[in-house]
Write a protein that holds these residues in place. Structure first.
Motif, mmCIF file in Angstrom:
data_model
loop_
_atom_site.group_PDB
_atom_site.id
_atom_site.type_symbol
_atom_site.label_atom_id
_atom_site.label_comp_id
_atom_site.label_asym_id
_atom_site.label_seq_id
_atom_site.Cartn_x
_atom_site.Cartn_y
_atom_site.Cartn_z
ATOM 1 N N GLU A 175 57.218 -74.446 -12.315
ATOM 2 C CA GLU A 175 57.458 -73.460 -13.379
ATOM 3 C C GLU A 175 58.931 -73.110 -13.560
ATOM 4 N N MET A 176 59.814 -73.579 -12.689
ATOM 5 C CA MET A 176 61.243 -73.263 -12.791
ATOM 6 C C MET A 176 61.856 -74.120 -13.896
ATOM 7 N N GLU A 198 64.995 -81.350 -12.081
ATOM 8 C CA GLU A 198 64.029 -81.916 -11.129
ATOM 9 C C GLU A 198 63.009 -80.896 -10.652
ATOM 10 N N ARG A 199 63.198 -79.617 -11.059
ATOM 11 C CA ARG A 199 62.327 -78.519 -10.621
ATOM 12 C C ARG A 199 62.312 -78.422 -9.097
ATOM 13 N N TYR A 208 56.222 -67.865 -8.904
ATOM 14 C CA TYR A 208 56.379 -69.306 -8.989
ATOM 15 C C TYR A 208 55.597 -70.011 -7.897
ATOM 16 N N SER A 209 54.810 -71.006 -8.292
ATOM 17 C CA SER A 209 54.134 -71.814 -7.278
ATOM 18 C C SER A 209 55.158 -72.780 -6.696
ATOM 19 N N ALA A 210 54.984 -73.120 -5.436
ATOM 20 C CA ALA A 210 55.932 -74.010 -4.773
ATOM 21 C C ALA A 210 55.182 -74.858 -3.757
#
Length: 65
Positions: A8-9, A37-38, A60-62
């Motif tokens: 999501e970034m 590249e997120r 934000y999911s990571a």
């Protein structure tokens, strides 16, 4: 340095939110980002699970790469 994929970034505001959240949890952390590249690279005393939780709390999911 631990690398994460953060899908999501997509802009500077996202980077600022993620960086502020990490620094709030570990003031000595180093955060580097690559928006196209997120990717977020973090050097921190926090473990991987806690870093993921901090980013999730910021919205934000990571996932570790």
């Amino acid at each position: 340095m631990i690398e994460f994929n953060v899908p999501e970034m997509h802009c500077g505001a996202c980077v600022n939110r993620i960086t502020k959240a990490i620094i709030a949890s570990d003031p000595g952390a180093t955060v580097e980002t690559k928006i196209p590249e997120r990717k977020v690279m973090i050097e921190s005393r926090l473990n991987v699970d806690r870093l993921i939780a901090v980013m999730q709390e910021a919205g934000y999911s990571a996932a570790r790469i």
